[in-house]
Enzyme design. Structure first.
Site, PDB file in Angstrom:
ATOM      1  N   ASP A  14       3.726   2.696  -6.899  1.00 25.54           N
ATOM      2  CA  ASP A  14       4.946   1.934  -6.610  1.00 25.54           C
ATOM      3  C   ASP A  14       5.802   2.855  -5.743  1.00 25.54           C
ATOM      4  OD1 ASP A  14       7.467   0.810  -6.577  1.00 25.54           O
ATOM      5  OD2 ASP A  14       7.726   0.778  -8.762  1.00 25.54           O
ATOM      6  N   LYS A  76      12.792   4.287   2.617  1.00 23.59           N
ATOM      7  CA  LYS A  76      12.111   2.988   2.664  1.00 23.59           C
ATOM      8  C   LYS A  76      12.941   1.929   3.394  1.00 23.59           C
ATOM      9  CE  LYS A  76      10.127  -0.299  -0.664  1.00 23.59           C
ATOM     10  NZ  LYS A  76       9.896  -0.508  -2.096  1.00 23.59           N
ATOM     11  N   GLU A 175       5.336  -6.332  -4.416  1.00 25.79           N
ATOM     12  CA  GLU A 175       5.839  -5.859  -5.715  1.00 25.79           C
ATOM     13  C   GLU A 175       5.853  -6.967  -6.779  1.00 25.79           C
ATOM     14  OE1 GLU A 175       9.509  -4.207  -4.347  1.00 25.79           O
ATOM     15  OE2 GLU A 175       8.499  -2.525  -3.392  1.00 25.79           O
ATOM     16  N   ASP A 198      14.030  -8.998  -9.814  1.00 19.48           N
ATOM     17  CA  ASP A 198      13.995  -7.538  -9.718  1.00 19.48           C
ATOM     18  C   ASP A 198      15.378  -7.005  -9.349  1.00 19.48           C
ATOM     19  OD1 ASP A 198      13.666  -4.892  -8.966  1.00 19.48           O
ATOM     20  OD2 ASP A 198      11.865  -5.225  -7.776  1.00 19.48           O
TER      21      ASP A 198
END
Ligand code: AMP
Length: 642
Positions: A14, A76, A175, A198
């Site tokens: 992850d 990211k 994800e 999330d």
């Protein structure tokens, strides 16, 4: 060395904005791999000094305040983005963004100019090292997760990062798909629609997925993202900030907000850290204390109720729900089968409650919301590597599931080899007068004593009104659904208080462990049964002794001396047996104990009769002299006297 490569596991990674994890899945199921210091989360932070990498992970994060110009966090956010597009975010996240090759965004820190994928590669290489150390073999292939909204450029950048780290990205998995895989969704039955919600520290994402189960051809389940929405600047950190600002304003220090307040940077940071700690504490408690030295003689000290905190957090949660509404609309408002929670901020009870209310489905919370994506990536890796998911593919409950009762014995609700889905319900009660909280300990195994079983979860049923021992009716339900997720719900019938917990019992157990636990249960069966019986007798006898003892004191004067003497004698005998059962249950003869208990029952008949007559006479005053005690807790007692 083709053979060695075939044995190498395909790990799951992850690669997160704030932190990253690595996991692996074998026949025993998936597990997160720890770093050298036992840590599971690697901060996605890299420090550069003199143009080279000088720290990775926690070290780099710890030094971020001291070396702000050398530290790159959240790389990211810029992965695969064009410079023009990325510079819009420039400054907002404390990193200098410059034009890199092919018009891509590059980042500058500590004398180095690097592409975001180079930063990600440093993080990936560190995780690869963790995996290789833990597994004792090379780990050159991985499934890596990416946000559902990543476009081709961002995905390619992720693949490049892997390559730079010496890893072949066997597959990039969205994800939310990974989160669904971790829960074993898409294994059986009919197609399902799943929402993955999330909420992390800095970002929010919601995805609606359609899962078509494996048709038996071995191709695996098909996951399709129907819709996704999100906000890259909405997360738990915003809630900390809002709480800190409210506290400052109350103290008359920050009418212009945290940034405008005349606080030293260290005090500002301390305040935010305290706000976060209070928020985390309020996920499990009803109140928390904030006590911060703001410098210059100013101090902020107060207690904060969960309800006050939730009033501050609510607008943020409502924004996430609005995005959920849009995602559902985009997906054509399908019927929802499951909601899965991901991200540390979903531990907030307010989030769980609002998500459950909006979707009308109780969300899956059994797995740690920080680990669930990495676990799912590992599951995908195992499937691609040809590992059978034995531990996850069971159609039966491999080991019995139950709860610990007072005295340490286990009440088994679901027996091993029950087919799933499965359901069981049992009634329990309290063991102490005025007990206002009941502790529930969920265990797995064949042995009769909880200490010999595997502990799965602990939770508490609180706010039970004070009542004499044995009167509250605590109903405990065990539900194992088709995906093997166990939900334990406890409720007190008279007061309507409820509490629940979720776990995945099959995780973390190897096939050998299941076998060993079975074997041990057979070896110890006879002794275990005897001990269990003695402990149950002791628990029930304690209640009898208390009732009879109390009644005897009330009516002693009205009874014959011979009756009183005989009851006293039997009480004494049973009390001694109870004490022995607690200290050395194996030395108590259960049959003798049962007989002593029956002798006490017989001897005490006149006491009961006299007590009833007395209470009829004094009907008016008879009710409740018991004193409530808000802190009183204890385990559950078996309800039916044996
Ligand atoms: P993530 O980015 O998924 O690691 O989530 C980090 C966020 O989760 C941070 O804002 C944390 O403050 C928050 N968080 C972690 N644990 C809890 C908790 N028990 N209750 C509320 N928020 C939490």
């Amino acid at each position: 060395m083709e053979g060695a490569e075939a044995r190498e596991p395909i790990i799951g990674i992850d690669l997160g904005t704030t932190h990253s994890l690595v996991a692996v899945c074998d026949a025993a199921g998936p597990r997160v791999i720890e770093g050298p210091a036992g840590e599971r989360l690697l901060p996605s932070v890299v420090r550069y000094s003199n143009g080279r990498v000088s720290a990775v992970g926690s070290d780099a994060r710890k030094g971020a305040a001291e070396f702000p110009d050398q530290t790159i966090a959240s790389a990211k956010r810029w992965m695969g983005r064009a410079h023009g597009e990325a510079s819009a975010l420039d400054g907002a996240f404390g990193v200098e963004v410059v034009a890199g090759p092919r018009g891509l965004a590059a980042l500058r820190a500590g004398g180095a100019t690097v592409l975001p994928q180079e930063v990600a590669a440093v993080v990936l290489a560190e995780l690869r090292g963790w995996a290789e150390r833990a597994l004792g073999c090379a780990a050159r292939r991985a499934v890596i997760t990416v946000p559902a909204y990543f476009d081709d450029g961002q995905r390619q950048a992720t693949r490049d990062a892997a390559r730079l780290a010496g890893i072949e990205a066997v597959r990039l998995v969205p994800e939310p798909t990974a989160a669904a895989l971790a829960y074993g969704l898409g294994r059986r039955g009919h197609p399902e629609t799943i929402v993955v919600y999330d909420l992390g520290g800095g970002t929010f994402d919601v995805s609606v997925l359609e899962v078509t189960p494996d048709d038996g051809s071995g191709a695996g389940a098909m996951f399709r993202v129907l819709a996704t929405h999100g906000d890259t600047r909405l997360g738990g950190d915003d809630i900390d900030r809002a709480l800190a600002e409210r506290l400052l304003a109350e103290a008359g220090l920050g009418s212009a907000g945290l940034d405008g307040a005349s606080l030293a940077p260290a005090s500002r940071q301390a305040l935010r850290d305290f706000a976060e700690s209070a928020k985390i504490a309020l996920s499990t408690r009803d109140s928390a204390t904030v006590d911060v030295d703001l410098g210059g003689g100013a101090r902020l000290s107060r207690s904060l109720l969960r309800s006050e905190f939730e009033a501050i957090a609510r607008p943020f949660v409502e924004r996430t729900i609005e995005l959920c509404r849009r995602a559902l609309d985009d997906a054509g408002n399908p019927h929802l089968d499951r909601v899965v929670l991901v991200g540390g901020s979903t531990r907030m009870p307010l989030v769980r409650q609002e998500v459950a209310r909006f979707f009308g489905v109780e969300p899956y919370t059994a797995l740690d919301p920080d680990m669930v994506v990495a676990l799912g990536a590992a599951v995908q890796g195992a499937l691609l590597g040809g590992v059978r998911r034995d531990a996850l593919l069971l159609d039966v409950i491999p080991l019995s599931l139950g709860i610990e009762t007072v005295g340490g014995a286990v009440a088994k609700l679901l027996m091993r080899n029950s087919a799933i889905p499965a359901f069981a319900r049992e009634m329990f009660s309290t063991s102490v007068d005025n007990q206002t909280a009941v502790r529930l300990h969920v265990v797995q195994g064949e042995r009769e004593m909880a200490a010999d079983c595997r502990s799965l979860a602990r939770f508490e049923l609180r706010n039970i009104p004070p009542m004499p021992a044995g009167i509250p009716q605590v109903e405990v339900d065990f539900t194992v659904d088709a995906n093997g997720v166990l939900q334990v719900r406890a409720g007190e019938r008279r007061s309507g208080q409820r509490a629940s917990v979720q776990v995945v019992p099959s995780y973390g157990l190897t096939a050998e462990e299941v076998e060993r636990m079975e074997r041990e249960s057979l070896t110890h069966a006879r002794d275990d049964m005897r001990r269990h019986r003695v402990i149950d007798l002791a628990v029930n006898a304690s209640l009898d002794v208390k009732w009879i003892g109390d009644a005897l004191e009330r009516v002693r004067a009205h009874l014959d001396t011979a009756v009183v003497e005989s009851v006293d004698q039997e009480l004494h005998r049973v009390r001694a047996l109870i004490a022995l059962a607690k200290s050395a249950p194996e030395s108590v003869d259960a049959n003798a104990f049962q007989q002593a208990k029956e002798a006490l029952d017989r001897a005490s008949v006149p006491v009961h009769e006299s007590a009833i007559a007395a209470s009829l006479r004094a009907e008016q005053q008879a009710a409740g002299s018991s004193e409530p005690n808000s802190e009183r807790g204890g385990g559950v007692a078996p309800r039916s006297p044996s």
